[in-house]
Design a protein around this motif. Structure first.
Motif, mmCIF file in Angstrom:
data_model
loop_
_atom_site.group_PDB
_atom_site.id
_atom_site.type_symbol
_atom_site.label_atom_id
_atom_site.label_comp_id
_atom_site.label_asym_id
_atom_site.label_seq_id
_atom_site.Cartn_x
_atom_site.Cartn_y
_atom_site.Cartn_z
ATOM 1 N N VAL A 223 0.845 -1.199 0.000
ATOM 2 C CA VAL A 223 0.000 0.000 0.000
ATOM 3 C C VAL A 223 0.880 1.249 0.000
ATOM 4 N N ALA A 224 1.917 1.262 0.830
ATOM 5 C CA ALA A 224 2.833 2.411 0.874
ATOM 6 C C ALA A 224 3.505 2.603 -0.480
ATOM 7 N N ARG A 225 3.907 1.524 -1.110
ATOM 8 C CA ARG A 225 4.594 1.639 -2.407
ATOM 9 C C ARG A 225 3.653 2.168 -3.486
ATOM 10 N N GLU A 226 2.403 1.765 -3.449
ATOM 11 C CA GLU A 226 1.441 2.283 -4.431
ATOM 12 C C GLU A 226 1.107 3.746 -4.126
ATOM 13 N N ALA A 227 0.889 4.062 -2.869
ATOM 14 C CA ALA A 227 0.512 5.423 -2.486
ATOM 15 C C ALA A 227 1.606 6.427 -2.818
ATOM 16 N N TYR A 228 2.845 6.016 -2.726
ATOM 17 C CA TYR A 228 3.970 6.916 -2.966
ATOM 18 C C TYR A 228 4.748 6.519 -4.222
ATOM 19 N N SER A 229 4.028 6.054 -5.226
ATOM 20 C CA SER A 229 4.673 5.672 -6.483
ATOM 21 C C SER A 229 5.082 6.896 -7.296
ATOM 22 N N HIS A 230 4.491 8.048 -6.989
ATOM 23 C CA HIS A 230 4.809 9.302 -7.669
ATOM 24 C C HIS A 230 5.148 10.366 -6.626
ATOM 25 N N GLU A 231 5.909 11.374 -7.049
ATOM 26 C CA GLU A 231 6.279 12.446 -6.134
ATOM 27 C C GLU A 231 5.032 13.180 -5.654
ATOM 28 N N VAL A 232 4.980 13.463 -4.348
ATOM 29 C CA VAL A 232 3.814 14.116 -3.771
ATOM 30 C C VAL A 232 4.203 15.220 -2.798
ATOM 31 N N SER A 233 3.284 16.149 -2.660
ATOM 32 C CA SER A 233 3.268 17.103 -1.557
ATOM 33 C C SER A 233 1.890 16.921 -0.943
ATOM 34 N N SER A 234 1.856 16.504 0.297
ATOM 35 C CA SER A 234 0.582 16.178 0.928
ATOM 36 C C SER A 234 0.429 16.954 2.223
ATOM 37 N N CYS A 235 -0.785 17.374 2.500
ATOM 38 C CA CYS A 235 -1.057 18.100 3.742
ATOM 39 C C CYS A 235 -2.437 17.700 4.243
ATOM 40 N N GLY A 236 -2.641 17.918 5.517
ATOM 41 C CA GLY A 236 -3.931 17.537 6.064
ATOM 42 C C GLY A 236 -4.077 17.928 7.518
ATOM 43 N N PHE A 237 -5.104 17.362 8.124
ATOM 44 C CA PHE A 237 -5.437 17.620 9.523
ATOM 45 C C PHE A 237 -5.399 16.313 10.282
ATOM 46 N N TRP A 238 -4.769 16.324 11.454
ATOM 47 C CA TRP A 238 -4.679 15.169 12.334
ATOM 48 C C TRP A 238 -5.314 15.555 13.663
ATOM 49 N N PRO A 239 -6.293 14.772 14.182
ATOM 50 C CA PRO A 239 -6.959 15.153 15.429
ATOM 51 C C PRO A 239 -6.090 14.999 16.678
ATOM 52 N N GLY A 240 -4.948 14.388 16.526
ATOM 53 C CA GLY A 240 -4.038 14.246 17.655
ATOM 54 C C GLY A 240 -3.925 12.820 18.124
ATOM 55 N N GLY A 241 -2.776 12.494 18.640
ATOM 56 C CA GLY A 241 -2.505 11.164 19.152
ATOM 57 C C GLY A 241 -1.114 10.722 18.748
ATOM 58 N N GLY A 242 -0.564 9.786 19.501
ATOM 59 C CA GLY A 242 0.769 9.287 19.198
ATOM 60 C C GLY A 242 1.805 10.381 19.291
ATOM 61 N N PRO A 243 2.639 10.507 18.257
ATOM 62 C CA PRO A 243 3.728 11.475 18.330
ATOM 63 C C PRO A 243 3.285 12.936 18.269
ATOM 64 N N VAL A 244 2.038 13.174 17.887
ATOM 65 C CA VAL A 244 1.490 14.542 17.889
ATOM 66 C C VAL A 244 0.275 14.506 18.819
ATOM 67 N N PRO A 245 0.471 14.808 20.104
ATOM 68 C CA PRO A 245 -0.606 14.639 21.077
ATOM 69 C C PRO A 245 -1.643 15.760 21.076
ATOM 70 N N PHE A 246 -1.617 16.601 20.051
ATOM 71 C CA PHE A 246 -2.557 17.721 19.958
ATOM 72 C C PHE A 246 -3.069 17.798 18.522
ATOM 73 N N PRO A 247 -4.250 18.355 18.302
ATOM 74 C CA PRO A 247 -4.749 18.515 16.936
ATOM 75 C C PRO A 247 -3.799 19.417 16.142
ATOM 76 N N ALA A 248 -3.540 19.042 14.896
ATOM 77 C CA ALA A 248 -2.572 19.809 14.119
ATOM 78 C C ALA A 248 -2.794 19.616 12.623
ATOM 79 N N TYR A 249 -2.330 20.587 11.883
ATOM 80 C CA TYR A 249 -2.210 20.463 10.434
ATOM 81 C C TYR A 249 -0.785 19.997 10.161
ATOM 82 N N TYR A 250 -0.599 19.261 9.067
ATOM 83 C CA TYR A 250 0.725 18.751 8.737
ATOM 84 C C TYR A 250 0.960 18.880 7.242
ATOM 85 N N SER A 251 2.217 18.797 6.851
ATOM 86 C CA SER A 251 2.581 18.824 5.446
ATOM 87 C C SER A 251 3.899 18.086 5.271
ATOM 88 N N TYR A 252 3.951 17.229 4.250
ATOM 89 C CA TYR A 252 5.184 16.490 3.969
ATOM 90 C C TYR A 252 5.340 16.318 2.466
#
Length: 136
Positions: free
Chosen positions: A34-63
């Motif tokens: 799944v990871a190989r298919e999802a990242y088969s092409h160059e991407v810039s992705s951003c979104g919203f994460w409600p929090g948990g794990g390594p980001v314990p607060f709600p946040a926007y992210y971009s990679y």
């Protein structure tokens, strides 16, 4: 816009149109195929994460995948945004957006500046990929 698999975050992804190096896999709770298919092409992705794990607060992210050289040191906006070396992505706490006098403008500034960092450092053909907004 898509609902990201294996978690509960909302994301939007832009593509350069070029194939990416094969993703190495190894993402927890994400099958390698799944990871190989999802990242088969160059991407810039951003979104919203409600929090948990390594980001314990709600946040926007971009990679970016693959992450271009210098991406983590790119000057992104607003000043509350930061690059998490642990995650390999930029993070903007939701509360910073919520408390801003113009939340929409602050969020757009983050999304646009992180995309521009990925596209410029990744040497994307931006004129071929982007359209100017038109008014009716």
């Amino acid at each position: 816009m898509h609902f990201f698999w294996g978690s509960c975050d909302l994301a939007v992804t832009r593509f350069s149109g070029r194939r990416a190096p094969q993703h190495p896999g190894g993402v927890p709770h994400l099958p390698d195929d799944v990871a190989r298919e999802a990242y088969s092409h160059e991407v810039s992705s951003c979104g919203f994460w409600p929090g948990g794990g390594p980001v314990p607060f709600p946040a926007y992210y971009s990679y970016a995948y693959p992450m271009p050289d210098g991406f983590g040191a790119a000057p992104v906006r607003p000043s509350a945004a930061f690059f998490s070396r642990d995650l390999g992505e930029f993070v903007l706490p939701y509360d910073e957006v919520r408390r801003a006098p113009s939340p929409d403008a602050v969020l757009l500034e983050f999304l646009q500046s992180t995309y521009e960092a990925a596209a410029e450092l990744g040497r994307w053909d931006r004129p071929a990929l982007e359209r100017q907004a038109t008014t009716a």
